[in-house]
Design a protein around this motif. Structure first.
Motif, PDB file in Angstrom:
ATOM      1  N   SER A 104      65.175  37.281  65.077  1.00 34.33           N
ATOM      2  CA  SER A 104      65.492  38.691  64.883  1.00 34.33           C
ATOM      3  C   SER A 104      66.778  38.876  64.106  1.00 34.33           C
ATOM      4  CB  SER A 104      65.603  39.387  66.240  1.00 34.33           C
ATOM      5  OG  SER A 104      66.625  38.773  67.012  1.00 34.33           O
ATOM      6  N   SER A 105      67.604  37.829  64.010  1.00 31.51           N
ATOM      7  CA  SER A 105      68.838  37.924  63.225  1.00 31.51           C
ATOM      8  C   SER A 105      68.697  37.027  62.014  1.00 31.51           C
ATOM      9  CB  SER A 105      70.037  37.499  64.070  1.00 31.51           C
ATOM     10  OG  SER A 105      69.835  36.212  64.600  1.00 31.51           O
ATOM     11  N   GLY A 106      68.103  37.578  60.961  1.00 28.98           N
ATOM     12  CA  GLY A 106      67.696  36.771  59.820  1.00 28.98           C
ATOM     13  C   GLY A 106      68.812  36.098  59.085  1.00 28.98           C
ATOM     14  N   PHE A 107      70.019  36.659  59.085  1.00 33.74           N
ATOM     15  CA  PHE A 107      71.081  36.092  58.277  1.00 33.74           C
ATOM     16  C   PHE A 107      72.289  35.706  59.129  1.00 33.74           C
ATOM     17  CE2 PHE A 107      69.166  36.850  54.258  1.00 33.74           C
ATOM     18  CZ  PHE A 107      68.314  37.904  54.494  1.00 33.74           C
ATOM     19  N   SER A 108      72.082  35.442  60.416  1.00 27.30           N
ATOM     20  CA  SER A 108      73.196  35.137  61.299  1.00 27.30           C
ATOM     21  C   SER A 108      73.601  33.680  61.249  1.00 27.30           C
ATOM     22  CB  SER A 108      72.834  35.516  62.734  1.00 27.30           C
ATOM     23  OG  SER A 108      71.706  34.780  63.155  1.00 27.30           O
ATOM     24  N   SER A 109      72.739  32.801  60.755  1.00 25.51           N
ATOM     25  CA  SER A 109      73.036  31.372  60.723  1.00 25.51           C
ATOM     26  C   SER A 109      72.807  30.831  59.328  1.00 25.51           C
ATOM     27  CB  SER A 109      72.149  30.624  61.722  1.00 25.51           C
ATOM     28  OG  SER A 109      72.308  31.147  63.011  1.00 25.51           O
ATOM     29  N   LEU A 180      58.263  29.609  50.838  1.00 28.88           N
ATOM     30  CA  LEU A 180      59.027  29.370  52.048  1.00 28.88           C
ATOM     31  C   LEU A 180      58.102  29.334  53.263  1.00 28.88           C
ATOM     32  CD1 LEU A 180      61.903  31.882  51.266  1.00 28.88           C
ATOM     33  CD2 LEU A 180      61.848  29.443  50.764  1.00 28.88           C
ATOM     34  N   PRO A 181      58.511  28.687  54.349  1.00 26.93           N
ATOM     35  CA  PRO A 181      57.605  28.547  55.496  1.00 26.93           C
ATOM     36  C   PRO A 181      57.314  29.851  56.222  1.00 26.93           C
ATOM     37  CG  PRO A 181      59.778  27.682  56.028  1.00 26.93           C
ATOM     38  CD  PRO A 181      59.781  27.966  54.554  1.00 26.93           C
ATOM     39  N   SER A 182      58.200  30.841  56.103  1.00 30.15           N
ATOM     40  CA  SER A 182      57.975  32.136  56.754  1.00 30.15           C
ATOM     41  C   SER A 182      58.926  33.155  56.157  1.00 30.15           C
ATOM     42  CB  SER A 182      58.201  32.031  58.270  1.00 30.15           C
ATOM     43  OG  SER A 182      59.536  31.658  58.546  1.00 30.15           O
ATOM     44  N   GLY A 183      58.700  34.415  56.471  1.00 29.20           N
ATOM     45  CA  GLY A 183      59.579  35.463  55.987  1.00 29.20           C
ATOM     46  C   GLY A 183      60.905  35.471  56.727  1.00 29.20           C
ATOM     47  N   GLU A 184      61.934  36.018  56.097  1.00 27.18           N
ATOM     48  CA  GLU A 184      63.263  36.050  56.698  1.00 27.18           C
ATOM     49  C   GLU A 184      63.403  37.101  57.775  1.00 27.18           C
ATOM     50  OE1 GLU A 184      63.948  35.629  52.189  1.00 27.18           O
ATOM     51  OE2 GLU A 184      62.425  36.349  53.556  1.00 27.18           O
ATOM     52  N   ILE A 262      68.183  42.904  51.125  1.00 25.75           N
ATOM     53  CA  ILE A 262      69.074  41.767  51.381  1.00 25.75           C
ATOM     54  C   ILE A 262      68.307  40.453  51.237  1.00 25.75           C
ATOM     55  CG2 ILE A 262      70.386  40.576  53.181  1.00 25.75           C
ATOM     56  CD1 ILE A 262      71.310  43.291  54.185  1.00 25.75           C
ATOM     57  N   ALA A 263      67.106  40.401  51.788  1.00 26.72           N
ATOM     58  CA  ALA A 263      66.295  39.187  51.669  1.00 26.72           C
ATOM     59  C   ALA A 263      65.988  38.874  50.209  1.00 26.72           C
ATOM     60  CB  ALA A 263      64.998  39.351  52.462  1.00 26.72           C
TER      61      ALA A 263
END
Length: 396
Positions: A104-109, A180-184, A262-263
């Motif tokens: 749920s936090s796509g850009f946290s890591s 990519l393996p999945s969406g962000e 953003i993605a």
């Protein structure tokens, strides 16, 4: 008297069999692939496309090894994501299995995309083009992509490659697709969210299609049909109902829009090294296996990025999104011809403010209708016939 006695005829035993055996022995020494022209082999390699399969073809023969770098249609499927926490201290990575649930936090890591057999949700894009990493004694299965300097699979030390490393030996790529393996974007089950963005040195346009829920069952109950009919009667003029503003519907659409942008800008930022290295590219597509988002660049857009510096966001590793003009269409209930029903269907068409001001065909929305594949292409065509709402967004 002397009797005449014929001499016994001299003959070989099974002469035909000996001749056949001799022919078979001579034919077994012939490599029939040598009779095929290079153009035919390249045609086959281009149909294969997948970079892993092409890597395996390289080890078949010296001729294949020399022809594979000339392939002009390449597909790179990223199927492993490894966290920086696993790789910062050393080059040895302990691989582990992970569930395929979305974050749920796509850009946290910060994550690095590499090639391997371990499936892990794609949570961020900031190090898509990181250096190759060696994984030793991994707990999970992995697969390396063969290149000119690493043509054998070593069971003790599996080498993972970034897309830049994998593609470095291809000299004539015209069409490149990275998957990519999945969406962000982490979205709840049942929610529809799709986007497509075209970039040059910055965003050219973006189209986002979303729905609060998707009903695929053709057998809708009479009660639901009556509710839908009542909602349609209240919405004959195509206006957005008041409840859309009060129940969080508008806020949710704004989150979808910003997250998708953003993605898209993060994907665009990370393509720079590939675009710089492969000047023969005519088309570049960066998609995901979930079908959530697609970033596209044609030859003119690729050349624009090479000659015009990219504006990067200071907050994160992504392309700066310019000030935008947006058009929004909404339908509380949208029934498609194949029986699919979209609840809270929303279509957003986005263009930079400067581009919209300079274009004379600003009212032309044909590019919006043809963005998505069916059945969602039909949904877009139906939505653009409804009332249009205009919005603006500052650069971020």
């Amino acid at each position: 008297m002397s009797s005449l006695r014929a001499d016994p005829p001299t003959s070989k035993i099974h002469p035909e069999a000996e001749a056949t055996t001799s022919c078979l022995c001579s034919s077994s020494k012939i490599d029939h692939f040598d009779r095929l022209p290079d153009s035919l082999l390249l045609f086959v390699f281009n149909k294969i496309g997948d970079v892993k399969a092409l890597g395996r073809c390289c080890v078949v023969s010296r001729r294949f090894h020399s022809l594979v770098p000339q392939v002009d249609n390449v597909v790179v499927r990223v199927d492993c994501v490894i966290s920086d926490d696993d790789t910062s201290s050393s080059s040895s990575i302990k691989s582990h299995s992970s569930s395929s649930s979305s974050s749920s936090s796509g850009f946290s890591s910060i994550f690095r995309l590499v090639f391997g057999g371990i499936s892990k949700p794609f949570q961020a894009l900031t190090q898509l083009l990181g250096p190759k990493v060696n994984s030793r004694n991994g707990n999970g299965p992995s697969l390396s992509v063969a290149t000119d300097d690493d043509m054998e699979l070593d069971q003790a030390a599996v080498t993972h490659h970034s897309p830049t490393q994998v593609l470095k030996n291809f000299n004539e790529i015209l069409f490149l697709r990275i998957e990519l393996p999945s969406g962000e974007l982490g979205i709840d089950d049942g929610i529809l969210l799709k986007w497509r963005a075209d970039f040059g040195s910055t965003l050219d346009n973006c189209v986002i299609l979303g729905a609060a829920s998707v009903i695929t069952n053709n057998k809708i109950s009479r009660v639901m049909q009556q509710e839908n009919a009542a909602a349609a009667d209240d919405d004959d003029n195509g206006s957005i109902p008041e409840s859309f503003y009060t129940n969080g519907g508008l806020k949710l659409r704004v989150v979808w829009t910003i997250s998708s942008l953003i993605a898209a800008s993060a994907r665009h930022y990370l393509l720079q090294p590939i675009i710089a290295d492969h000047k023969t590219l005519d088309s570049l597509v960066l998609a995901d296996a979930d079908g959530q988002g697609v970033l596209c660049m044609n030859r003119e857009q690729l050349e624009e990025l090479r000659v015009k510096p990219l504006s990067a966001s200071s907050a994160s590793k992504r392309t700066l999104v310019p000030a935008l003009n947006m058009r929004l269409w909404y339908a509380p209930h949208l029934e498609l011809p194949d029986g699919v029903v979209l609840k809270g269907a929303t279509l957003v068409a986005i263009r930079p403010s400067e581009q919209a001001a300079s274009k004379k065909d600003v009212s032309d929305i044909s590019w919006v209708s043809s963005t998505f594949e069916e059945p969602y292409g039909t949904a877009a065509k139906m939505l653009v016939k409804r009332r249009t709402y205009c919005l603006e967004m500052n650069s971020f």
